[in-house]
Scaffold this active site. Sequence first.
Site, PDB file in Angstrom:
ATOM      1  N   CYS A   7       0.875  -1.160   0.000  1.00  0.00           N
ATOM      2  CA  CYS A   7       0.000   0.000   0.000  1.00  0.00           C
ATOM      3  C   CYS A   7       0.923   1.224   0.000  1.00  0.00           C
ATOM      4  O   CYS A   7       2.081   1.122   0.406  1.00  0.00           O
ATOM      5  CB  CYS A   7      -0.893  -0.029   1.230  1.00  0.00           C
ATOM      6  SG  CYS A   7      -2.338   1.014   1.092  1.00  0.00           S
ATOM      7  N   CYS A  80      -4.591  -1.153  -2.222  1.00  0.00           N
ATOM      8  CA  CYS A  80      -5.234   0.158  -2.352  1.00  0.00           C
ATOM      9  C   CYS A  80      -6.640  -0.025  -2.925  1.00  0.00           C
ATOM     10  O   CYS A  80      -6.917  -1.003  -3.614  1.00  0.00           O
ATOM     11  CB  CYS A  80      -4.414   1.055  -3.262  1.00  0.00           C
ATOM     12  SG  CYS A  80      -2.762   1.350  -2.625  1.00  0.00           S
ATOM     13  N   CYS A  88      -2.825   2.593  -6.997  1.00  0.00           N
ATOM     14  CA  CYS A  88      -1.887   1.707  -6.320  1.00  0.00           C
ATOM     15  C   CYS A  88      -0.492   1.956  -6.855  1.00  0.00           C
ATOM     16  O   CYS A  88      -0.319   2.198  -8.045  1.00  0.00           O
ATOM     17  CB  CYS A  88      -2.240   0.250  -6.586  1.00  0.00           C
ATOM     18  SG  CYS A  88      -3.615  -0.312  -5.604  1.00  0.00           S
TER      19      CYS A  88
END
Length: 163
Positions: A7, A80, A88
């Site tokens: 992330c 994400c 992402c």
Amino acid sequence: MNILFICTHNRCRSILCEAVTRHLSGSRINAFSAGSQPAGEVHPLSLKFLAERGIATTNLRSQSWDDFAATTIDIAITVCDSAAGESCPLWLGNSPKVHWGLSDPSKLTGTDDDIEVAFNTCIDAIEARINALLGLDFESLDTPTLVAALGEIHNNANQGSTL
């Protein structure tokens, strides 16, 4: 198997994935998490809600994906939430990549109860996905089949199926 959860800031969702995976998988999976722009600290509510479930939080830290340059990663999973318009980060490691979008509970504003529900909903979603992964004989799957199975786990989760 080594899984790297990615992330952007590596302070909430990827951390939750790492902790839940370690908790549920025992020695079957080595779980790590990292970010393209690590925040440098784990979100305190991530630690709180994991601990409330009895999930170990020791050694969790916000770190860069550069820290894994010398580690063999079998699968990189981005978490994400593209539905929320997040982009992402594109990890350039050589391992196969899969996307498991999760809503970010740390971005929610509202009452303490609303925030607790958001964190617990995210952790529940992660647990369901990891349990589905653990239900596979992933040690014997070739990489394309494993990637497809992980994609199916995500698709089933997004369709509201029980995993």
